[in-house]
Scaffold this motif. Structure first.
Motif, short mmCIF file in Angstrom:
data_model
loop_
_atom_site.label_atom_id
_atom_site.label_comp_id
_atom_site.label_asym_id
_atom_site.label_seq_id
_atom_site.Cartn_x
_atom_site.Cartn_y
_atom_site.Cartn_z
N ILE A 171 0.76 -1.19 -0.54
CA ILE A 171 -0.09 0.00 -0.15
C ILE A 171 1.10 0.79 -0.14
CG2 ILE A 171 -1.94 1.53 1.07
CD1 ILE A 171 -2.54 -1.43 2.31
N LEU A 172 1.96 1.36 0.89
CA LEU A 172 2.40 2.97 0.67
C LEU A 172 3.22 2.91 0.06
CD1 LEU A 172 4.78 1.95 4.43
CD2 LEU A 172 2.49 2.98 3.66
N SER A 173 3.76 1.70 -1.01
CA SER A 173 4.36 1.76 -2.54
C SER A 173 3.87 2.04 -2.93
CB SER A 173 5.01 0.64 -3.00
OG SER A 173 4.23 -0.55 -3.07
N MET A 174 2.22 2.49 -2.94
CA MET A 174 0.97 3.27 -4.51
C MET A 174 0.74 4.62 -3.83
SD MET A 174 -1.10 -0.25 -5.46
CE MET A 174 -1.56 0.62 -6.45
N VAL A 175 0.67 4.35 -2.41
CA VAL A 175 0.13 5.90 -1.79
C VAL A 175 1.12 6.87 -1.20
CG1 VAL A 175 -2.09 4.57 -1.38
CG2 VAL A 175 -0.92 5.32 0.16
N GLY A 176 2.57 6.44 -1.03
CA GLY A 176 3.61 7.04 0.06
C GLY A 176 3.88 6.76 0.74
N PRO A 177 4.17 7.39 1.97
CA PRO A 177 4.34 6.84 3.74
C PRO A 177 3.48 7.67 4.56
CG PRO A 177 6.01 9.32 2.68
CD PRO A 177 4.65 8.88 1.47
N LYS A 178 2.13 7.01 4.60
CA LYS A 178 1.11 7.12 5.56
C LYS A 178 1.13 6.35 6.33
CE LYS A 178 -1.68 9.70 2.09
NZ LYS A 178 -3.04 9.40 1.20
N ALA A 179 1.92 6.82 7.47
CA ALA A 179 2.42 5.55 8.53
C ALA A 179 1.39 4.50 8.95
CB ALA A 179 3.48 6.08 9.63
N LEU A 180 -0.04 6.15 9.71
CA LEU A 180 -1.12 5.23 9.58
C LEU A 180 -2.60 5.03 9.63
CD1 LEU A 180 -1.80 8.88 11.76
CD2 LEU A 180 -0.65 7.51 12.78
N SER A 181 -1.60 3.91 8.24
CA SER A 181 -2.58 3.06 7.23
C SER A 181 -2.39 1.91 8.69
CB SER A 181 -2.16 2.71 5.76
OG SER A 181 -1.99 4.16 5.36
N VAL A 182 -3.62 1.25 8.93
CA VAL A 182 -4.78 -0.23 9.92
C VAL A 182 -4.42 -1.11 9.13
CG1 VAL A 182 -3.64 1.56 11.28
CG2 VAL A 182 -6.35 1.32 11.05
N THR A 183 -4.65 -1.94 9.34
CA THR A 183 -4.97 -3.35 8.94
C THR A 183 -6.61 -3.41 9.76
OG1 THR A 183 -3.12 -4.28 9.64
CG2 THR A 183 -5.26 -6.21 9.29
N LEU A 189 -6.01 -9.23 3.23
CA LEU A 189 -6.16 -8.14 4.41
C LEU A 189 -6.84 -7.31 4.16
CD1 LEU A 189 -2.50 -9.64 5.13
CD2 LEU A 189 -2.92 -8.35 6.73
N THR A 190 -7.68 -6.50 4.48
CA THR A 190 -8.25 -5.08 4.15
C THR A 190 -8.14 -3.75 5.39
OG1 THR A 190 -9.78 -5.95 3.75
CG2 THR A 190 -9.96 -3.39 3.93
N TYR A 191 -7.47 -2.95 4.35
CA TYR A 191 -6.33 -1.73 5.58
C TYR A 191 -7.63 -0.29 5.35
CZ TYR A 191 -1.56 -3.18 6.81
OH TYR A 191 -0.27 -3.66 7.50
N SER A 192 -7.36 0.55 5.96
CA SER A 192 -8.20 1.48 6.24
C SER A 192 -6.40 2.26 6.08
CB SER A 192 -8.33 2.07 7.15
OG SER A 192 -8.71 3.05 8.07
N ILE A 193 -7.09 3.55 5.62
CA ILE A 193 -5.94 4.30 4.48
C ILE A 193 -6.82 5.85 5.40
CG2 ILE A 193 -5.34 5.39 2.76
CD1 ILE A 193 -5.15 3.20 1.11
N PRO A 194 -5.30 6.56 6.16
CA PRO A 194 -5.71 7.76 6.55
C PRO A 194 -6.03 8.97 6.01
CG PRO A 194 -3.50 7.27 6.80
CD PRO A 194 -3.94 6.45 6.18
N PRO A 195 -7.63 9.49 5.83
CA PRO A 195 -7.78 10.54 4.87
C PRO A 195 -6.57 11.88 4.37
CG PRO A 195 -9.16 11.02 6.62
CD PRO A 195 -8.45 9.94 7.73
N ALA A 196 -6.67 12.90 4.08
CA ALA A 196 -5.37 13.32 3.30
C ALA A 196 -5.82 14.84 4.30
CB ALA A 196 -5.45 13.58 1.57
N PRO A 197 -4.90 15.20 4.34
CA PRO A 197 -4.61 16.17 5.61
C PRO A 197 -5.80 17.53 5.14
CG PRO A 197 -2.76 15.86 4.94
CD PRO A 197 -3.39 15.43 4.12
N ASP A 198 -6.06 17.89 3.58
CA ASP A 198 -7.21 18.65 3.52
C ASP A 198 -8.65 18.46 3.96
OD1 ASP A 198 -6.31 17.21 1.79
OD2 ASP A 198 -6.77 18.44 0.33
N SER A 199 -8.70 16.79 3.79
CA SER A 199 -10.46 15.96 3.43
C SER A 199 -11.25 16.75 5.14
CB SER A 199 -9.88 14.82 3.87
OG SER A 199 -9.26 14.51 2.56
#
Length: 138
Positions: free
Chosen positions: A65-77, A128-138
């Motif tokens: 996931i990070l390889s596709m969306v960048g360093p979003k450390a707070l993505s969680v299972t 696996l399913t992961y939740s991706i945090p919203p962008a800061p401006d969302s």
């Protein structure tokens, strides 16, 4: 993110597991990650434990996931299903081939096949399913 930036991300942001895994390959919507053989991953009887295989699947999809969306450390299972299909060989690394099946704004779904190095058939399969945090401006 490529192999080098993902490896650096693990070293700086996820130090707890950085030494357990090596990233072999990063491609479009997929990664190959290895669980480095270590006695701490073994259960009684000398086989790799289920929690170690779960960790390999979980970290592999996280990195894909990070390889596709960048360093979003707070993505969680948010969900995981794993099937242990056969006993891994002893004394070798496990290798996980993970791919992203769906990448949405808020959720990503991936699957994995885990192989014992040197064995042709997978030892485990995970979804696996992961939740991706919203962008800061969302």
């Amino acid at each position: 993110m490529n192999r080098e930036t993902l490896t650096e991300f693990l070293k700086t942001e996820f130090r707890q597991v950085a030494g357990m895994f090596a990233i072999d390959d990063v491609g479009r919507d997929r990664v190959t990650v290895r669980l480095l053989h270590d006695e701490r991953h073994l259960r009684p009887g000398g086989t790799v434990s289920g929690p170690a295989m779960f960790a390999l699947a979980d970290v592999s999809v996280y990195l894909a996931i990070l390889s596709m969306v960048g360093p979003k450390a707070l993505s969680v299972t948010t969900n995981c299903s794993i099937d242990f299909m056969r006993k891994p060989a002893s004394g070798v690394d496990l290798v996980c081939q993970a791919r992203i099946l769906k990448l949405g704004r808020a959720l990503a779904v991936g699957d994995c096949l885990i192989y014992s190095e040197g064995m042709e058939n997978p030892v485990a399969r995970a979804s696996l399913t992961y939740s991706i945090p919203p962008a800061p401006d969302s």
